[in-house]
Design a protein around this motif. Structure first.
Motif, PDB file in Angstrom:
ATOM      1  N   VAL A  11       0.843  -1.192   0.000  1.00  0.00           N
ATOM      2  CA  VAL A  11       0.000   0.000   0.000  1.00  0.00           C
ATOM      3  C   VAL A  11       0.876   1.239   0.000  1.00  0.00           C
ATOM      4  O   VAL A  11       2.021   1.215   0.466  1.00  0.00           O
ATOM      5  CB  VAL A  11      -0.967   0.023   1.205  1.00  0.00           C
ATOM      6  CG1 VAL A  11      -1.831  -1.219   1.224  1.00  0.00           C
ATOM      7  CG2 VAL A  11      -0.208   0.139   2.517  1.00  0.00           C
ATOM      8  N   GLU A  12       0.341   2.305  -0.529  1.00  0.00           N
ATOM      9  CA  GLU A  12       1.055   3.578  -0.578  1.00  0.00           C
ATOM     10  C   GLU A  12       0.141   4.660  -0.028  1.00  0.00           C
ATOM     11  O   GLU A  12      -0.934   4.919  -0.575  1.00  0.00           O
ATOM     12  CB  GLU A  12       1.468   3.906  -2.012  1.00  0.00           C
ATOM     13  CG  GLU A  12       2.363   5.134  -2.117  1.00  0.00           C
ATOM     14  CD  GLU A  12       2.855   5.353  -3.534  1.00  0.00           C
ATOM     15  OE1 GLU A  12       2.705   6.483  -4.040  1.00  0.00           O
ATOM     16  OE2 GLU A  12       3.388   4.384  -4.129  1.00  0.00           O
ATOM     17  N   GLY A  46      -0.833   8.561   1.629  1.00  0.00           N
ATOM     18  CA  GLY A  46      -0.919   9.929   1.139  1.00  0.00           C
ATOM     19  C   GLY A  46      -2.086  10.595   1.827  1.00  0.00           C
ATOM     20  O   GLY A  46      -2.892   9.935   2.503  1.00  0.00           O
ATOM     21  N   ARG A  92       3.634   7.285   3.977  1.00  0.00           N
ATOM     22  CA  ARG A  92       3.909   6.792   2.624  1.00  0.00           C
ATOM     23  C   ARG A  92       3.938   5.261   2.556  1.00  0.00           C
ATOM     24  O   ARG A  92       3.492   4.662   1.575  1.00  0.00           O
ATOM     25  CB  ARG A  92       5.250   7.367   2.145  1.00  0.00           C
ATOM     26  CG  ARG A  92       5.691   6.957   0.755  1.00  0.00           C
ATOM     27  CD  ARG A  92       4.900   7.650  -0.339  1.00  0.00           C
ATOM     28  NE  ARG A  92       5.435   7.349  -1.665  1.00  0.00           N
ATOM     29  CZ  ARG A  92       6.299   8.128  -2.321  1.00  0.00           C
ATOM     30  NH1 ARG A  92       6.718   9.259  -1.768  1.00  0.00           N
ATOM     31  NH2 ARG A  92       6.713   7.807  -3.526  1.00  0.00           N
ATOM     32  N   GLY A 129       2.229   3.207   4.340  1.00  0.00           N
ATOM     33  CA  GLY A 129       0.947   2.601   4.655  1.00  0.00           C
ATOM     34  C   GLY A 129       0.944   1.787   5.921  1.00  0.00           C
ATOM     35  O   GLY A 129       0.028   0.972   6.142  1.00  0.00           O
ATOM     36  N   TRP A 140      -7.805   2.301   5.901  1.00  0.00           N
ATOM     37  CA  TRP A 140      -6.718   3.210   6.244  1.00  0.00           C
ATOM     38  C   TRP A 140      -6.741   3.558   7.722  1.00  0.00           C
ATOM     39  O   TRP A 140      -7.823   3.599   8.339  1.00  0.00           O
ATOM     40  CB  TRP A 140      -6.808   4.483   5.400  1.00  0.00           C
ATOM     41  CG  TRP A 140      -6.746   4.199   3.928  1.00  0.00           C
ATOM     42  CD1 TRP A 140      -7.787   4.155   3.047  1.00  0.00           C
ATOM     43  CD2 TRP A 140      -5.577   3.854   3.175  1.00  0.00           C
ATOM     44  NE1 TRP A 140      -7.350   3.821   1.795  1.00  0.00           N
ATOM     45  CE2 TRP A 140      -5.996   3.634   1.836  1.00  0.00           C
ATOM     46  CE3 TRP A 140      -4.228   3.716   3.497  1.00  0.00           C
ATOM     47  CZ2 TRP A 140      -5.115   3.283   0.822  1.00  0.00           C
ATOM     48  CZ3 TRP A 140      -3.340   3.371   2.481  1.00  0.00           C
ATOM     49  CH2 TRP A 140      -3.780   3.162   1.165  1.00  0.00           C
ATOM     50  N   THR A 196     -10.355   1.732   0.850  1.00  0.00           N
ATOM     51  CA  THR A 196     -10.269   1.613  -0.601  1.00  0.00           C
ATOM     52  C   THR A 196     -10.503   0.154  -0.968  1.00  0.00           C
ATOM     53  O   THR A 196      -9.935  -0.744  -0.345  1.00  0.00           O
ATOM     54  CB  THR A 196      -8.878   2.055  -1.107  1.00  0.00           C
ATOM     55  OG1 THR A 196      -8.664   3.427  -0.761  1.00  0.00           O
ATOM     56  CG2 THR A 196      -8.762   1.890  -2.614  1.00  0.00           C
ATOM     57  N   VAL A 217      -0.354  -2.997  -5.837  1.00  0.00           N
ATOM     58  CA  VAL A 217      -0.096  -1.837  -4.999  1.00  0.00           C
ATOM     59  C   VAL A 217      -1.380  -1.022  -4.919  1.00  0.00           C
ATOM     60  O   VAL A 217      -1.939  -0.638  -5.957  1.00  0.00           O
ATOM     61  CB  VAL A 217       1.042  -0.963  -5.559  1.00  0.00           C
ATOM     62  CG1 VAL A 217       1.276   0.245  -4.659  1.00  0.00           C
ATOM     63  CG2 VAL A 217       2.321  -1.780  -5.704  1.00  0.00           C
ATOM     64  N   LYS A 228      -3.008   2.384  -3.745  1.00  0.00           N
ATOM     65  CA  LYS A 228      -2.639   3.750  -3.381  1.00  0.00           C
ATOM     66  C   LYS A 228      -3.843   4.483  -2.806  1.00  0.00           C
ATOM     67  O   LYS A 228      -4.963   4.319  -3.279  1.00  0.00           O
ATOM     68  CB  LYS A 228      -2.099   4.493  -4.605  1.00  0.00           C
ATOM     69  CG  LYS A 228      -0.837   3.873  -5.184  1.00  0.00           C
ATOM     70  CD  LYS A 228      -0.292   4.701  -6.332  1.00  0.00           C
ATOM     71  CE  LYS A 228       0.985   4.078  -6.879  1.00  0.00           C
ATOM     72  NZ  LYS A 228       1.572   4.878  -7.987  1.00  0.00           N
ATOM     73  N   ARG A 229      -3.589   5.262  -1.794  1.00  0.00           N
ATOM     74  CA  ARG A 229      -4.665   6.006  -1.161  1.00  0.00           C
ATOM     75  C   ARG A 229      -5.287   6.974  -2.167  1.00  0.00           C
ATOM     76  O   ARG A 229      -4.591   7.710  -2.867  1.00  0.00           O
ATOM     77  CB  ARG A 229      -4.124   6.774   0.036  1.00  0.00           C
ATOM     78  CG  ARG A 229      -5.199   7.597   0.740  1.00  0.00           C
ATOM     79  CD  ARG A 229      -4.824   7.916   2.168  1.00  0.00           C
ATOM     80  NE  ARG A 229      -5.655   8.956   2.725  1.00  0.00           N
ATOM     81  CZ  ARG A 229      -6.920   8.787   3.090  1.00  0.00           C
ATOM     82  NH1 ARG A 229      -7.495   7.618   2.942  1.00  0.00           N
ATOM     83  NH2 ARG A 229      -7.611   9.796   3.595  1.00  0.00           N
ATOM     84  N   LYS A 244      -7.023   6.030  -4.760  1.00  0.00           N
ATOM     85  CA  LYS A 244      -7.133   5.445  -6.098  1.00  0.00           C
ATOM     86  C   LYS A 244      -7.669   4.026  -6.017  1.00  0.00           C
ATOM     87  O   LYS A 244      -7.562   3.384  -5.005  1.00  0.00           O
ATOM     88  CB  LYS A 244      -5.758   5.442  -6.787  1.00  0.00           C
ATOM     89  CG  LYS A 244      -5.201   6.838  -7.003  1.00  0.00           C
ATOM     90  CD  LYS A 244      -3.888   6.774  -7.749  1.00  0.00           C
ATOM     91  CE  LYS A 244      -3.326   8.173  -7.983  1.00  0.00           C
ATOM     92  NZ  LYS A 244      -2.041   8.149  -8.708  1.00  0.00           N
TER      93      LYS A 244
END
Length: 590
Positions: free
Chosen positions: A500-501, A503, A508, A510, A566, A573, A585, A587-588, A590
């Protein structure tokens, strides 16, 4: 690791007729004789591993060191996990320093940058993106020894591509008088920056610190830290050998667990273990401040611990598939070959009013007593059948092969998992002679000579070759006994690796995000049966750090829906219809 060092390190002396080199030759000869046995003589086990340390280039880079901490992380962004092995040593005496091993071209190569060539008495080596710039910095906790010119904790900034700069001097996360033990990263206050939780050696005065208080270093940004231990509610005088962070009550805020000897005096009757010793669970109030859970410390009390009978490893994971994080603790008792000791598993029964309830189910679920120290414990699905197993930092040997000791998860009935130990019956350890050996130095000399079994402090898991199977690195405490990189060759089911990434207020890496996987299909995601639940973390168990990702065994399931919850109440997500046997991956946003 009595008084901060394993018994052999502190007290071992060989008979005059058996110098260290001769002992090493005996061990090597014994190993060679085992290798020469027919491959088909190896006993049948559920898990299959091969030691590929030599083939992967770990030697001579980490030959002959006292490996006491190990951490995985992709330091240069090439998609391949690299390995840092830290020593518990003294450069003046043995000339050995920490080692960074980069993975490239199908092998590991020693990195010679001078910033990392330091000696220490390390108990953690932790890669984490502490400044949210997209690369992994390095924190090494250590017990200083001023008389030997051995450094304490150290912090290294990644300047890109895995090039590190030592920024320890003057950094409050690296106090001079502090006996650092295991470490983990956690964003306690939801500011999007990873803080450091570091346990401290319980023996006051051993390392020159004259303290034994686990510390919380708040990240102020730009790799600057502030000690907020008291401000955040951590009890004064609370030692810690193992630390772990996870949301145990389902409020999306990270809670803290600290494993340590119980109250009272150490085995020598001289050094106090700290009035707030013992295993403790601290709950986050949603603002980065902590108070002890109502179930703590009584639920986690370990009768007989204290002094040389230590509780070291602490790991959270969902072992029964109910979406709640359970806890397992690793023992480092003085003479378990005389009186075996089991790791202890606590099932999370849920929370009421924010207060979690745990129950010790060790005996009922088949976690058996072990006749050797098992300080590190880790929950991973090693056969990809969808059931998380429990590995301990013990390896047995037979027929020229290494057999890591793993409690295999057989499934859950009535909320309780059932485990069966795997690898223990490959040889006859412990023999009657083993059980009768009460002097630790004598026992360890025999252990190395017989080459039937060995334990390590660090044993972090990682899918280092990215083939979808979780491997193990066992760092050797004994210089005459090689560390092991155990590649997992166990036949198994499908798998999924999730990174996870963060933001928008989430770190960063996660860390703290909870990943849940369910079989893909129509309807709401929450209505589907849960296939797995993991929280993104690194720095759990004992003296070990992992790649911050979630690995799931899926059995026969080929398509999955993935939900990432999160931390700090920042929503979730969902990614639908993900094909198995790959990495994704999330991403927050998305």
């Amino acid at each position: 690791m009595s008084r901060g060092i394993p018994p052999t390190r502190r007290r071992r002396s060989l008979p005059a007729a058996t110098p260290l080199g001769a002992l090493a030759l005996v061990a090597v000869a014994c190993w060679a004789s085992q290798v020469g046995r027919a491959a088909d003589s190896a006993p049948a086990t559920a898990f299959q591993f091969t030691d590929v340390g030599a083939a992967m280039g770990l030697f001579p880079a980490i030959e002959g060191i006292y490996a006491h901490a190990a951490g995985w992380g992709d330091i240069d962004g090439d998609g391949q996990p690299d390995l840092f092995v830290a020593t518990f040593s003294n450069e003046k005496r043995d000339g050995k320093t920490h080692r960074l091993l980069r993975q490239a071209n199908g092998k590991f190569e020693v990195d010679s940058q001078t910033a990392l060539q330091i000696a220490g008495r390390a108990t953690s080596a932790l890669f984490a993106d502490l400044d949210n710039d997209g690369d992994l910095d390095l924190y090494v906790s250590s017990m200083p020894s001023p008389k030997d010119n051995v450094r304490g904790c150290a912090l290294f900034r990644n300047d890109g591509g895995g090039k590190f700069t030592d920024i320890s001097p003057g950094n409050e996360a690296c106090p001079e008088a502090f006996g650092g033990r295991s470490a983990t990263v956690v964003d306690v206050d939801g500011d999007g920056l990873l803080d450091l939780l570091v346990g401290e050696e319980p023996n006051a005065g051993y390392n020159g610190s004259k303290t034994h208080s686990t510390r919380l270093f708040r990240n102020l940004g730009d790799l600057k830290f502030k000690d907020v231990s008291r401000e955040a509610g951590l009890p004064q005088d609370m030692p810690g050998l193992g630390v772990a962070a996870a949301d145990v009550n389902g409020d999306t805020w990270p809670d803290l667990f600290v494993a340590a000897p119980s109250d009272g005096k150490q085995a020598d009757g001289k050094q106090p273990g700290g009035k707030n010793g013992g295993n403790r669970l601290l709950l986050n109030d949603g603002h980065g401040k902590f108070q002890e859970a109502a179930c703590s410390p009584a639920t986690f009390a370990w009768p007989g611990s204290g002094g040389d009978n230590m509780v070291c490893g602490a790991t959270f994971g969902d072992v029964n598939g109910d979406g709640r994080l359970d806890l397992i603790l690793g023992p480092h008792f003085k003479t378990p070959w005389v009186t075996p000791v089991a790791p202890r598993l606590f099932i999370n029964l849920g929370s009421e009013g924010g207060e979690p309830k745990f129950e010790d189910v060790t005996q009922r679920v088949g976690i058996e007593p072990l006749a050797l120290k098992a300080p590190h414990v880790e929950i991973q699905d090693f056969d990809n059948d969808g059931l998380p197993d429990v590995a301990v930092s013990i390896v047995k040997f037979a027929g020229g092969r290494a057999y890591p000791i793993i409690f295999r998860n057989l499934g859950t009935t009535g909320g309780l998992p059932k485990f069966k130990i795997d690898g223990w019956d490959v040889n006859d350890f412990p023999t009657a002679e083993d059980r009768a050996t009460r002097r630790t130095a004598t026992f360890f000399e025999k252990m190395l000579k017989d080459h039937k079994i060995v334990y390590s402090a660090p044993a972090p898991a990682a899918d280092f070759d990215r083939d979808g199977k979780v491997d193990l690195f066992h760092g050797s405490w004994w210089p005459e006994n090689r560390s092991m990189l155990l590649r997992n060759e166990t036949p198994g089911g499908h798998w999924l690796r999730v990174r996870v990434e963060g933001g928008d207020g989430v770190n960063r890496m996660g860390v703290g995000a909870r990943v849940l996987v369910r079989a893909a299909g129509d309807g709401g995601i929450a209505a589907k049966p849960l296939l797995g639940c993991r929280e993104i973390a690194t720095g759990f168990g004992y003296a070990s750090a992992q790649v911050a990702e979630a690995h799931f065994g899926l059995g026969k399931t080929e398509k999955i829906d993935v939900e990432v919850v999160w931390p700090h109440g920042k929503g979730s997500t969902v990614v639908r219809d993900v094909a198995a046997d790959r990495e994704i991956v999330v991403k927050r946003g998305k």
